[in-house]
Design an enzyme around this catalytic site. Structure first.
Site, PDB file in Angstrom:
ATOM      1  N   SER A   1       3.507   3.892  -7.047  1.00  0.00           N
ATOM      2  CA  SER A   1       4.031   4.546  -8.245  1.00  0.00           C
ATOM      3  C   SER A   1       4.246   3.550  -9.392  1.00  0.00           C
ATOM      4  O   SER A   1       4.370   2.338  -9.177  1.00  0.00           O
ATOM      5  CB  SER A   1       5.352   5.237  -7.902  1.00  0.00           C
ATOM      6  OG  SER A   1       6.291   4.268  -7.518  1.00  0.00           O
TER       7      SER A   1
ATOM      8  N   CYS B   1      -3.524  10.671  -6.064  1.00  0.00           N
ATOM      9  CA  CYS B   1      -3.221  10.208  -7.420  1.00  0.00           C
ATOM     10  C   CYS B   1      -4.104  10.916  -8.438  1.00  0.00           C
ATOM     11  O   CYS B   1      -3.745  11.051  -9.590  1.00  0.00           O
ATOM     12  CB  CYS B   1      -3.418   8.706  -7.501  1.00  0.00           C
ATOM     13  SG  CYS B   1      -4.990   8.230  -6.815  1.00  0.00           S
TER      14      CYS B   1
ATOM     15  N   SER C   1       0.810  -1.229   0.000  1.00  0.00           N
ATOM     16  CA  SER C   1       0.000   0.000   0.000  1.00  0.00           C
ATOM     17  C   SER C   1       0.841   1.276   0.000  1.00  0.00           C
ATOM     18  O   SER C   1       1.988   1.286   0.435  1.00  0.00           O
ATOM     19  CB  SER C   1      -0.988  -0.028   1.167  1.00  0.00           C
ATOM     20  OG  SER C   1      -0.350  -0.287   2.380  1.00  0.00           O
TER      21      SER C   1
ATOM     22  N   GLU D   1      -2.828   0.017  -9.078  1.00  0.00           N
ATOM     23  CA  GLU D   1      -3.355   1.363  -9.336  1.00  0.00           C
ATOM     24  C   GLU D   1      -2.188   2.320  -9.116  1.00  0.00           C
ATOM     25  O   GLU D   1      -1.622   2.378  -8.021  1.00  0.00           O
ATOM     26  CB  GLU D   1      -4.521   1.689  -8.390  1.00  0.00           C
ATOM     27  CG  GLU D   1      -5.680   0.699  -8.465  1.00  0.00           C
ATOM     28  CD  GLU D   1      -6.279   0.543  -9.852  1.00  0.00           C
ATOM     29  OE1 GLU D   1      -6.263   1.508 -10.635  1.00  0.00           O
ATOM     30  OE2 GLU D   1      -6.738  -0.573 -10.168  1.00  0.00           O
TER      31      GLU D   1
HETATM   32  P1  NAD Z   1       5.663   3.980  -3.946  1.00  0.00           P
HETATM   33  O1  NAD Z   1       5.625   3.242  -5.246  1.00  0.00           O
HETATM   34  O2  NAD Z   1       6.912   4.673  -3.587  1.00  0.00           O
HETATM   35  O3  NAD Z   1       5.358   2.989  -2.765  1.00  0.00           O
HETATM   36  C1  NAD Z   1       4.195   2.213  -2.725  1.00  0.00           C
HETATM   37  C2  NAD Z   1       4.466   1.009  -1.868  1.00  0.00           C
HETATM   38  O4  NAD Z   1       5.381   0.152  -2.546  1.00  0.00           O
HETATM   39  C3  NAD Z   1       5.101   1.325  -0.514  1.00  0.00           C
HETATM   40  O5  NAD Z   1       4.560   0.479   0.465  1.00  0.00           O
HETATM   41  C4  NAD Z   1       6.565   1.008  -0.765  1.00  0.00           C
HETATM   42  O6  NAD Z   1       7.289   0.706   0.390  1.00  0.00           O
HETATM   43  C5  NAD Z   1       6.433  -0.204  -1.656  1.00  0.00           C
HETATM   44  N1  NAD Z   1       7.611  -0.569  -2.446  1.00  0.00           N
HETATM   45  C6  NAD Z   1       8.607   0.221  -2.887  1.00  0.00           C
HETATM   46  N2  NAD Z   1       9.480  -0.510  -3.606  1.00  0.00           N
HETATM   47  C7  NAD Z   1       9.012  -1.769  -3.625  1.00  0.00           C
HETATM   48  C8  NAD Z   1       9.443  -2.980  -4.224  1.00  0.00           C
HETATM   49  N3  NAD Z   1      10.550  -3.042  -4.958  1.00  0.00           N
HETATM   50  N4  NAD Z   1       8.703  -4.093  -4.040  1.00  0.00           N
HETATM   51  C9  NAD Z   1       7.564  -4.055  -3.309  1.00  0.00           C
HETATM   52  N5  NAD Z   1       7.113  -2.946  -2.729  1.00  0.00           N
HETATM   53  C10 NAD Z   1       7.815  -1.808  -2.893  1.00  0.00           C
HETATM   54  O7  NAD Z   1       4.416   4.988  -3.936  1.00  0.00           O
HETATM   55  P2  NAD Z   1       3.991   6.036  -2.794  1.00  0.00           P
HETATM   56  O8  NAD Z   1       4.961   7.180  -2.828  1.00  0.00           O
HETATM   57  O9  NAD Z   1       3.728   5.375  -1.501  1.00  0.00           O
HETATM   58  O10 NAD Z   1       2.590   6.496  -3.355  1.00  0.00           O
HETATM   59  C11 NAD Z   1       2.456   7.511  -4.292  1.00  0.00           C
HETATM   60  C12 NAD Z   1       2.139   6.941  -5.650  1.00  0.00           C
HETATM   61  O11 NAD Z   1       0.960   6.151  -5.559  1.00  0.00           O
HETATM   62  C13 NAD Z   1       1.834   8.025  -6.657  1.00  0.00           C
HETATM   63  O12 NAD Z   1       2.403   7.694  -7.894  1.00  0.00           O
HETATM   64  C14 NAD Z   1       0.303   7.987  -6.733  1.00  0.00           C
HETATM   65  O13 NAD Z   1      -0.228   8.498  -7.924  1.00  0.00           O
HETATM   66  C15 NAD Z   1       0.031   6.527  -6.555  1.00  0.00           C
HETATM   67  N6  NAD Z   1      -1.331   6.284  -6.084  1.00  0.00           N
HETATM   68  C16 NAD Z   1      -2.245   5.797  -6.970  1.00  0.00           C
HETATM   69  C17 NAD Z   1      -3.557   5.567  -6.576  1.00  0.00           C
HETATM   70  C18 NAD Z   1      -4.568   5.032  -7.541  1.00  0.00           C
HETATM   71  O14 NAD Z   1      -5.626   4.587  -7.097  1.00  0.00           O
HETATM   72  N7  NAD Z   1      -4.310   5.043  -8.826  1.00  0.00           N
HETATM   73  C19 NAD Z   1      -3.928   5.849  -5.265  1.00  0.00           C
HETATM   74  C20 NAD Z   1      -2.969   6.330  -4.380  1.00  0.00           C
HETATM   75  C21 NAD Z   1      -1.663   6.536  -4.798  1.00  0.00           C
END
Ligand code: NAD
Length: 516
Positions: free
Chosen positions: A240, A301, A161, A267
């Protein structure tokens, strides 16, 4: 009152948050802290990273819990989520809201629509959808009965998440569990406090240990470990694009190991647009854009980050935007309820947004119209910034910033048709978008031409604020797999139906009558 008390209880407090594996609280040596975004000296949670061995232990515990959980009638599983919704809307509401405010830097309204309204809606509507799905059964002919058994997937689901919505974490882990799956939930480091509170609510509501396990971890360590397991049957991800692509590639590399083809739901980000037609209502454009672009510091997002305004209306829009911009308060949302938004989530986000502000100040294509100051001495504060771009394909019009920066491109009013093409092709994202117009033909044209540019499309409304069961959410292109959490179809991703035919009459002969 309850909220004020819950906020007071968190003041200066650091809550210990363990990993929870096989029903046990576990601490490893890899201790981390979650700072409050608007006061980083305040560490709101002390938690630890699960290492590879602990994640593998959690996988084994999940598999051990799977059969019983999957065999439980859906009505019994749903009851647990309905109970959790009751707790979250009543006795535990103030606590989860306060933790979302202090831990993730949300104002009271933003915490309310996330950690109370959306999360409760997810649990209640998903329970309803799961029961309705159970009632969706095939035809039965005279001598036989046909049934669809909505089984959980065989293996474990990894729920990963993001930081920005407490509700999303609850849903990423909760929806697959509701459908009979066992789940390893890896919360974001920046949302551990509220995520753990939600997890405790689920346990209190009767979720058996092992069905969802709480495993904060270093992202890549978690991703590498779960994708290496032959039992991985699904990834439920929000975050992301680069992280989701990495996970997808790892799954592809490991495909020969798996017992099932893992379901991948992701997402991801957006570069969401507000398109203004010359017939638009200026008040709706300005108010909707300020809310969409700056609420929660642009860290949704769905936040609007590119505005396309016709030259004929731009002077009016600009004057009003700047006037209202001057009234926006940025600060500590727990001290002053007049705060419109608070600090951005962490030092990494602050540094990234600062680079964009620098780009805005130094690029010849861009003019900063308002805001753009930033200060991280106490919290990660960034002023809302409005930038006009003379180049519609400047990176600021294309890339996700995830901060309080709104880029504006002013187009010649008579080029409305061309601007549709421009919006559609400027970015690889396809999450949300809005058209503001009173002329029906302009709305119709925008709907047609922007059909693939947004998974959630708004007419005379801002690009944010999707409500569970009203606007199921998600985008396509690189914004994700568009599985529409918040709608009934989402649950189909988390079930592997078995069709059962039962015949009630014996078969008297192997020969067909025409053969005699
Ligand atoms: P992020 O990708 O940095 O992190 C998301 C999750 O992935 C975190 O729990 C992180 O620790 C984990 N993670 C990171 N590297 C990983 C790996 N190699 N393997 C497994 N897990 C890993 O994103 P964030 O900064 O937490 O969130 C922001 C992003 O989320 C933005 O791009 C935003 O647009 C998107 N977002 C999208 C929606 C949607 O419904 N489309 C909703 C909320 C956020």
């Amino acid at each position: 009152m309850a909220k004020a008390r819950a906020l007071a209880a968190l003041r200066g407090r650091t809550e210990p948050v363990p990993c929870v594996v096989a029903g046990r609280d576990v601490w490893t040596d890899a201790v981390r802290y979650q700072p409050s975004p608007f006061n980083h000296a305040h560490k709101v949670a002390k938690f630890c990273y699960a290492d590879k061995a602990l994640i593998e232990e959690a996988i084994a515990a999940a598999l051990a819990a799977r059969a019983d959980w999957d065999l439980k009638p859906v009505a019994d599983r749903a009851q647990i989520f309905l109970k959790a919704a009751e707790l979250l809307s009543g006795p535990r509401r103030a606590e989860v809201l306060a933790k979302t405010m202090v831990g993730q830097g949300k104002t009271v309204i933003q915490a309310e629509i996330d950690a109370a309204a959306e999360l409760v809606d997810f649990f209640r509507f998903n329970a309803q959808y799961a029961l309705e799905l159970e009632g969706t059964q095939p035809l039965s002919a005279d001598a036989s009965t046909n049934t669809l058994v909505y089984r959980g997937l065989e293996g474990f689901v990894a729920a990963v998440s993001p930081f920005n919505f407490t509700a999303i974490g609850g849903n990423l882990a909760g929806a697959p569990a509701l459908m009979g799956n066992v789940v390893l939930w890896k919360p974001s480091d920046a949302a551990v406090l509220a995520s753990y509170a939600v997890y405790r609510v689920l346990l209190e509501a009767g979720l058996p240990p092992g069905v969802i396990q709480f495993v904060p971890a270093d992202g890549p360590v978690f991703g590498d470990t779960v994708t290496a397991s032959e039992h991985l049957c699904g990834i439920n991800f929000t975050g992301s694009v680069p992280t989701f692509k990495r996970l997808w590639k790892q799954v592809a590399e490991n495909l020969d190991r798996y017992r099932n083809f893992p379901r991948l739901a992701g997402e991801c980000g957006g570069k969401n647009f507000h398109l203004v037609h010359s017939s638009a209502d200026v008040g709706s454009v300005v108010n909707g854009t300020l809310r969409s672009a700056f609420e929660y510091g642009g860290q949704k997002c769905s936040a609007c980050s590119r505005l396309y305004a016709p030259d004929s209306l731009w002077p009016q829009i600009k004057a009003k935007l700047l006037e209202e911009h001057g009234k926006i308060k940025v600060g500590d949302p727990t001290q002053d309820f007049g705060t419109f938004f608070s600090a951005v989530i962490d030092d990494k986000a602050f540094a990234r947004i600062k680079r964009w502000l620098e780009h805005a100040r130094t690029s010849a294509n861009l003019t900063v119209l308002a805001g753009g100051g930033c200060d991280d001495s106490v919290g990660y504060f960034v002023e809302p910034c409005i930038v006009e771009s003379s180049d519609p394909r400047d990176p600021i019009m294309k890339e996700e910033i995830f901060g309080p920066i709104l880029a504006v491109y002013v187009y010649p009013e008579r080029r409305f048709h061309d601007v549709l093409e421009l919006i559609d092709t400027t970015t690889p994202y396809g999450l949300t978008g809005a058209v503001f117009a009173r002329e029906k033909s302009a709305i119709e044209e925008a709907r047609k031409r922007l059909r693939n540019a947004a998974g959630n499309f708004y007419i005379n409304d801002k690009s944010t604020g999707a409500v569970v069961a009203q606007q199921p959410f998600g985008g396509s292109r690189i914004s994700g797999t568009n599985d529409k959490p918040g709608g009934p179809h989402y649950l189909l991703r988390w079930t592997s139906p078995q069709a059962v035919k039962e015949t009630h009459e014996p078969l008297p002969d192997w020969r067909y009558s025409y053969m005699q």
